[in-house]
Design an enzyme around this catalytic site. Structure first.
Site, PDB file in Angstrom:
ATOM      1  N   CYS A 160       0.834  -1.195   0.000  1.00 35.54           N
ATOM      2  CA  CYS A 160       0.000   0.000   0.000  1.00 35.54           C
ATOM      3  C   CYS A 160       0.874   1.253   0.000  1.00 35.54           C
ATOM      4  CB  CYS A 160      -0.917   0.004   1.217  1.00 35.54           C
ATOM      5  SG  CYS A 160      -2.034   1.434   1.251  1.00 35.54           S
ATOM      6  N   ASN A 189      -0.950  -9.894  -9.216  1.00 36.15           N
ATOM      7  CA  ASN A 189      -2.028  -8.931  -8.983  1.00 36.15           C
ATOM      8  C   ASN A 189      -1.720  -7.683  -9.805  1.00 36.15           C
ATOM      9  OD1 ASN A 189      -2.652  -6.534  -6.463  1.00 36.15           O
ATOM     10  ND2 ASN A 189      -4.263  -7.553  -7.589  1.00 36.15           N
ATOM     11  N   GLY A 211      -8.709  -7.423  -8.097  1.00 36.03           N
ATOM     12  CA  GLY A 211      -9.189  -6.414  -7.172  1.00 36.03           C
ATOM     13  C   GLY A 211     -10.445  -5.722  -7.637  1.00 36.03           C
ATOM     14  N   ARG A 212     -10.268  -4.553  -8.272  1.00 35.89           N
ATOM     15  CA  ARG A 212     -11.417  -3.694  -8.593  1.00 35.89           C
ATOM     16  C   ARG A 212     -12.455  -4.371  -9.483  1.00 35.89           C
ATOM     17  NH1 ARG A 212      -7.947   1.071 -10.825  1.00 35.89           N
ATOM     18  NH2 ARG A 212      -6.440  -0.636 -10.966  1.00 35.89           N
TER      19      ARG A 212
END
Length: 342
Positions: A105, A216, A239-240
Site C-alpha cells: 500500500c 495482482n 481487485g477492482r
C-alpha cells in the site's frame, strides 16, 4: 472447499489460484459474505487491519467475520515485529486461515506508520516481521508486495526481497506487478500509472519454483486470469473488477478456475442475501452497509442502472429494509433479456 471452519494448507493453496484482493473500505465482512455466495472456492481477504489498532487500540471488533467466509485471510499492516506477532496471534485465534503482511500500500497515511510499500526498501525488516509472525501462531504467513518502489530497479530488488523474506519462513507471495511511487502519485494513481510488468513476475516463478507466487494488478477478467495461470503462475488476485463486476468474475470462477460449478448466479445470491440483511438490521445495522457492495451485481445487464439507483436511493431512507432489495430484484427479473439499460 469446506465451509464454516479452518481450511488445510493444501486447500488454502488451491483456493489461492484465484483470490479477491484486500481493498480498503471495500472488502469488509458484508462484501466478503456476498463474494462467498458467488464463489465457494476463491480465497477472500479482509481490508488491511493495522497491528497497532489491534494491539495498542484493542480494536478486536476489526477481526469480526462470519464462519461462512472461509477460506478467508487477514491482512495486517505494521512494521514492528513484536506487535505484528501479537496481531498475527489474535488473527489466528479469531479463526482466520492465513495471515498476510501488507508490503504494497502506497498511501501517505500508511507510509507515516512505516508500513505498506515503503517496506520494500527494507527487506531485512520485513523478514524479521514475518519470522516473528510465523513463530507466534500456527497459520501460514504470506506477503503481498510490489515489484519495487520509486527509483528501485525491480529486476534487481524483487529477487533479493523474495529471497530474504522467504528465508524467514514465507512460502507464498502475491506480487502487484507495478512499482509504487511513494511521492507524487496518489494511491489511486499508483493503481494505474506505473506500468505493469507481468513478465517480471513470471520470471520470479522461474527463479523461485518452490514458492507459491500469485500475480495482482490490472487483471479485469477470467480470460486474463487463465492466461496468467497458463504462464506458470500459481495464482491470480483480482481487485477492482471483482468488486465492481462481482458476478462477471466470481459466478464463473468456480467452474473455470477450479473445475467446480458451485457458485451462485447473481439473482440467487441476492435472494440468499436477504436473511443476512434481516439479521444485520435486527442487530442494529443499516441496509446501506450491506447493499453498497451489491451495486455492481448486474453490471452490464439489462436493468443495471435501475438496480443501482433503487439500491442507492432506497437504502438511504430511514425505514429501509429487505423490501428495497426484493423490489429492485423483481424489476431486474421482469425485464426481457434483450433489453439494454446499462
Amino acid at each position: 472447499m469446506t465451509q464454516g471452519g479452518i481450511t488445510t494448507l493444501s486447500q488454502i493453496h488451491r483456493a489461492a489460484r484465484l483470490s479477491v484482493a484486500p481493498m480498503m473500505d471495500w472488502t469488509d465482512r458484508h462484501c466478503r459474505y456476498l463474494h462467498r455466495l458467488l464463489s465457494r472456492e476463491a480465497l477472500l481477504y479482509t481490508e488491511m487491519v493495522t497491528a497497532p489498532a489491534l494491539v495498542r487500540g484493542g480494536a478486536l471488533h476489526l477481526l469480526d467475520h462470519n464462519v461462512e467466509e472461509h477460506p478467508v485471510a487477514l491482512q495486517l499492516g505494521g512494521s514492528d515485529p513484536a506487535e505484528l506477532a501479537v496481531a498475527a496471534r489474535l488473527g489466528a485465534e479469531a479463526g482466520y486461515d492465513e495471515i498476510n503482511l501488507n508490503v504494497g500500500c502506497p498511501s501517505d497515511r500508511v507510509q507515516s506508520g512505516t508500513f505498506g510499500a515503503i517496506l520494500m526498501k527494507d527487506p531485512s525488516l520485513v523478514a524479521e516481521c514475518c519470522a516473528a509472525m510465523v513463530a507466534a501462531q500456527p497459520r501460514e504467513v504470506t506477503v503481498k508486495c510490489r515489484i519495487g518502489v520509486d527509483d528501485q530497479m525491480p529486476e534487481e530488488v524483487l529477487p533479493e526481497f523474495i529471497a530474504r523474506v522467504s528465508a524467514a519462513g514465507v512460502g507464498r507471495f502475491t506480487i502487484h506487478a507495478r512499482k509504487a511511487w511513494l511521492q507524487g502519485l496518489s494511491p489511486k494513481e499508483n493503481r494505474d500509472i506505473p506500468p505493469l510488468d507481468y513478465d517480471l513476475v513470471v520470471k520470479m516463478k522461474a527463479l523461485f519454483p518452490h514458492l507459491h507466487l500469485s500475480i495482482n494488478g490490472g487483471i479485469a477478467s477470467l480470460d486474463e486470469a487463465e492466461m496468467l495461470l497458463e504462464r506458470g503462475l500459481d495464482g491470480v488476485m483480482i481487485g477492482r473488477a471483482a468488486y465492481h463486476q462481482p458476478a462477471d468474475i466470481l459466478c464463473s470462477a468456480d467452474a473455470r478456475i477450479f473445475g467446480k460449478a458451485t457458485g451462485m448466479g447473481a439473482e440467487e445470491a441476492v435472494r440468499a442475501m436477504l436473511p443476512y440483511i434481516e439479521a444485520h438490521l435486527s442487530a442494529g445495522g443499516k441496509l446501506g452497509q450491506v447493499t453498497r457492495h451489491m451495486i455492481g451485481l448486474f453490471a452490464g445487464r439489462a436493468g443495471a442502472r435501475a438496480w443501482r439507483r433503487s439500491l442507492s436511493e432506497g437504502a438511504a431512507k430511514p425505514d429501509a429494509g429487505p423490501q428495497v432489495v426484493e423490489e429492485a430484484l423483481a424489476r431486474i427479473c421482469a425485464l426481457e433479456p434483450q433489453a439494454q439499460d446499462v
